[in-house]
Design an enzyme around this catalytic site. Structure first.
Site, PDB file in Angstrom:
ATOM      1  CB  ALA A   1      -8.979   5.488 -24.537  1.00  0.00           C
ATOM      2  CD  GLU A   2     -14.516  10.439 -23.736  1.00  0.00           C
ATOM      3  OE1 GLU A   2     -15.004  11.552 -23.515  1.00  0.00           O
ATOM      4  OE2 GLU A   2     -14.836   9.725 -24.700  1.00  0.00           O
ATOM      5  CB  THR A   3     -12.382   6.047 -18.201  1.00  0.00           C
ATOM      6  OG1 THR A   3     -13.720   5.784 -18.634  1.00  0.00           O
ATOM      7  CG2 THR A   3     -12.301   5.994 -16.685  1.00  0.00           C
TER       8      THR A   3
ATOM      9  CB  SER B   1     -11.866  12.145 -18.654  1.00  0.00           C
ATOM     10  OG  SER B   1     -12.226  12.301 -20.000  1.00  0.00           O
TER      11      SER B   1
ATOM     12  CB  VAL C   1     -13.470   4.355 -27.471  1.00  0.00           C
ATOM     13  CG1 VAL C   1     -13.623   5.871 -27.452  1.00  0.00           C
ATOM     14  CG2 VAL C   1     -12.878   3.904 -28.806  1.00  0.00           C
TER      15      VAL C   1
END
Length: 162
Positions: free
Chosen positions: A85-87, A90, A82
């Site tokens: 993925a968020e990195t 973003s 996660v």
């Protein structure tokens, strides 16, 4: 933004961490160094060993080692999936936002399909929607054999810098 420390210049002020090496180590293209010069890539990106190989608003790719990011059972921690993925989502949203704007995550979700205990994981974020105020990216994590490990979706809100 302040100038980026480069060899041959006076070093950073005491207590200040030079970010240029952090950007280089993370694989950030040189043309993005001025944009990220003050912030770098972030402490968690450094800790997890995330390394970018491609960066654009519509597609961003990075690798992350399994070693050092496992949970107690010896497999890659689901939270590491996660974070990757968020990195990616973003950073892609921030590139889309451009100067004078920034992206902030408002939703992230992931489905884990298979585990991995060694090697490198590759995350590929592909834009689903690049709007003026909202972006959405699908992020697929694969192992070194190209098998899908997890699928995530991240939505970011684009805000004006004040």
């Amino acid at each position: 933004m302040s100038d980026i420390f480069t060899p041959g210049q006076a070093g950073p002020a005491q207590g200040e961490v030079p970010k240029l090496q952090e950007l280089i180590d993370a694989g950030v293209p040189a043309e993005l160094h001025p944009w990220l010069g003050e912030s770098g890539v972030g402490a968690l990106v450094v800790k997890l060993g995330i390394r970018f190989t491609e960066m654009s608003p519509s597609r961003i790719v990075a690798t992350m080692p399994v070693e050092g990011n496992q949970q107690v059972a010896g497999i890659l921690h689901g939270g590491a999936h996660v974070v990757l993925a968020e990195t990616l989502g973003s950073f892609a949203a921030s590139l889309h936002a451009g100067p004078g704007r920034y992206a902030v995550g408002i939703e992230v979700g992931a489905t884990h399909h298979r585990s991995v205990s060694t090697g490198l994981v590759t995350g590929t974020a592909t834009a689903v929607h690049l709007g003026g105020t909202v972006t959405t990216h699908e992020v697929v994590m694969t192992d070194e054999e190209g098998r899908r490990l997890s699928t995530a979706r991240i939505t970011n809100l684009i805000r004006e810098v004040r």
